[in-house]
Design a protein around this motif. Structure first.
Motif, PDB file in Angstrom:
ATOM      1  N   SER A 207      -8.626   1.255  -3.826  1.00 23.92           N
ATOM      2  CA  SER A 207      -8.256   2.595  -3.389  1.00 23.92           C
ATOM      3  C   SER A 207      -9.242   3.117  -2.355  1.00 23.92           C
TER       4      SER A 207
ATOM      5  N   THR B  83      -3.770   3.724  -1.919  1.00 20.03           N
ATOM      6  CA  THR B  83      -3.950   2.617  -2.843  1.00 20.03           C
ATOM      7  C   THR B  83      -3.329   1.365  -2.254  1.00 20.03           C
ATOM      8  N   CYS B  84      -3.960   0.232  -2.532  1.00 22.57           N
ATOM      9  CA  CYS B  84      -3.489  -1.075  -2.057  1.00 22.57           C
ATOM     10  C   CYS B  84      -3.422  -2.018  -3.247  1.00 22.57           C
ATOM     11  N   ALA B  85      -2.237  -2.585  -3.484  1.00 12.47           N
ATOM     12  CA  ALA B  85      -2.061  -3.538  -4.569  1.00 12.47           C
ATOM     13  C   ALA B  85      -2.063  -4.961  -4.021  1.00 12.47           C
TER      14      ALA B  85
ATOM     15  N   GLN C 145       0.818  -1.198   0.000  1.00 14.05           N
ATOM     16  CA  GLN C 145       0.000   0.000   0.000  1.00 14.05           C
ATOM     17  C   GLN C 145       0.851   1.247   0.000  1.00 14.05           C
TER      18      GLN C 145
ATOM     19  N   CYS D  15      -4.990  -1.868   4.519  1.00 16.55           N
ATOM     20  CA  CYS D  15      -5.888  -2.661   3.683  1.00 16.55           C
ATOM     21  C   CYS D  15      -5.771  -4.108   4.152  1.00 16.55           C
TER      22      CYS D  15
ATOM     23  N   TYR E  39      -1.178  -8.923  -4.568  1.00 16.60           N
ATOM     24  CA  TYR E  39      -0.316  -9.853  -5.292  1.00 16.60           C
ATOM     25  C   TYR E  39      -0.608 -11.268  -4.832  1.00 16.60           C
TER      26      TYR E  39
ATOM     27  N   LYS F 181      -5.426  -3.754 -12.603  1.00 22.19           N
ATOM     28  CA  LYS F 181      -4.169  -3.663 -11.854  1.00 22.19           C
ATOM     29  C   LYS F 181      -4.225  -4.425 -10.533  1.00 22.19           C
ATOM     30  N   ASN F 182      -5.340  -5.081 -10.240  1.00 18.39           N
ATOM     31  CA  ASN F 182      -5.539  -5.737  -8.938  1.00 18.39           C
ATOM     32  C   ASN F 182      -5.259  -4.757  -7.790  1.00 18.39           C
ATOM     33  N   GLN F 183      -5.911  -3.616  -7.855  1.00 14.16           N
ATOM     34  CA  GLN F 183      -5.715  -2.585  -6.842  1.00 14.16           C
ATOM     35  C   GLN F 183      -7.060  -2.091  -6.317  1.00 14.16           C
TER      36      GLN F 183
END
Lengths: 116, 110
Positions: A79, A21-23, A6, A95, A25, A75-77
């Motif tokens: 917000s 924002t939080c990605a 994040q 997140c 994976y 983007k697999n994100q």
């Protein structure tokens, strides 16, 4: 194994909008809900809201008027936006993945300070 | 939607057992079997220790156990170890797709 990263602005002035924002994976982005949770300094945890891959959201009633959670599936994100911040919004923001009615894993957290 | 009530602190000597209570209402803890517990060490993100009242995720030692009676859930740490010293938070589903947390309990290993 899901891992979360994040980022976002760490210092805001009163009345500005918080944006994080939080990605995501690993794992399957389309399976889970994703939550934002915050922790004020020296205080407990507060659930902010959640979203799934299709954009379906639920919010904490106490914050609902100022919160927007969105998703970018390309983007697999996910917000978080929180408008009209005050010093009371100073907190670490996390997140987290909802595997069921629990949160696991959590992101590392982003400390956001609101100060004039 | 009020925060769940937890004791501010509990303590015990190594090897002893400690129990943390988490009291809510019939609209959250008492109404659903969706209580979870989190361990948080200073400067770290919370870690899931118990979900669905009494289930342990893979990798969590079996000295951690959860239960519920009425509007009160409990986390018991048996055979207390030094690394168990941390803050612990309960969380409950509160209906209408919302969640509520407790204020946290500091566990001190004497």
């Amino acid at each position: 194994q899901v891992q979360l990263q994040q980022w976002g602005a760490g210092l805001l002035k009163p009345s500005e909008t918080l944006s994080l924002t939080c990605a995501v994976y690993g794992g399957s982005f389309n399976v889970y809900y994703w939550s934002w949770i915050r922790q004020s300094p020296g205080k407990g945890l507060e659930w902010i809201g959640e979203i799934n891959h299709s954009g379906s959201t639920n919010y904490n009633p106490s914050l609902k008027s100022r919160v927007t959670i969105s998703v970018d599936t390309s983007k697999n994100q996910i917000s978080l936006k929180l408008s009209s911040v005050t010093a009371a919004d100073t907190a670490a923001y996390y997140c987290a993945t909802e595997g069921g009615n629990w949160f696991d894993p959590w992101g590392p957290g982003t400390l956001v300070t609101v100060s004039s | 939607q009020s925060a769940l009530t937890q004791p501010r602190s509990v303590s015990g000597s190594p090897g002893q057992s400690v129990t943390i209570s988490c009291t809510g209402t019939s609209s959250d803890v008492g109404g659903y079997n969706f209580v979870s517990w989190y361990q948080q060490h200073p400067g770290k993100a919370p870690k899931l220790m118990i979900f669905d009242v009494s289930k342990r995720p893979s990798g969590v030692p079996d000295r951690f156990s959860g239960s519920k009676s009425g509007n009160t859930a409990s986390l018991t740490i048996s055979g207390l170890q030094a690394e168990d010293e941390a803050d612990y938070y309960c969380c409950s589903y509160a209906g209408i797709y919302t969640y509520v947390f407790g204020a946290g309990t500091k566990v001190t290993v004497l």
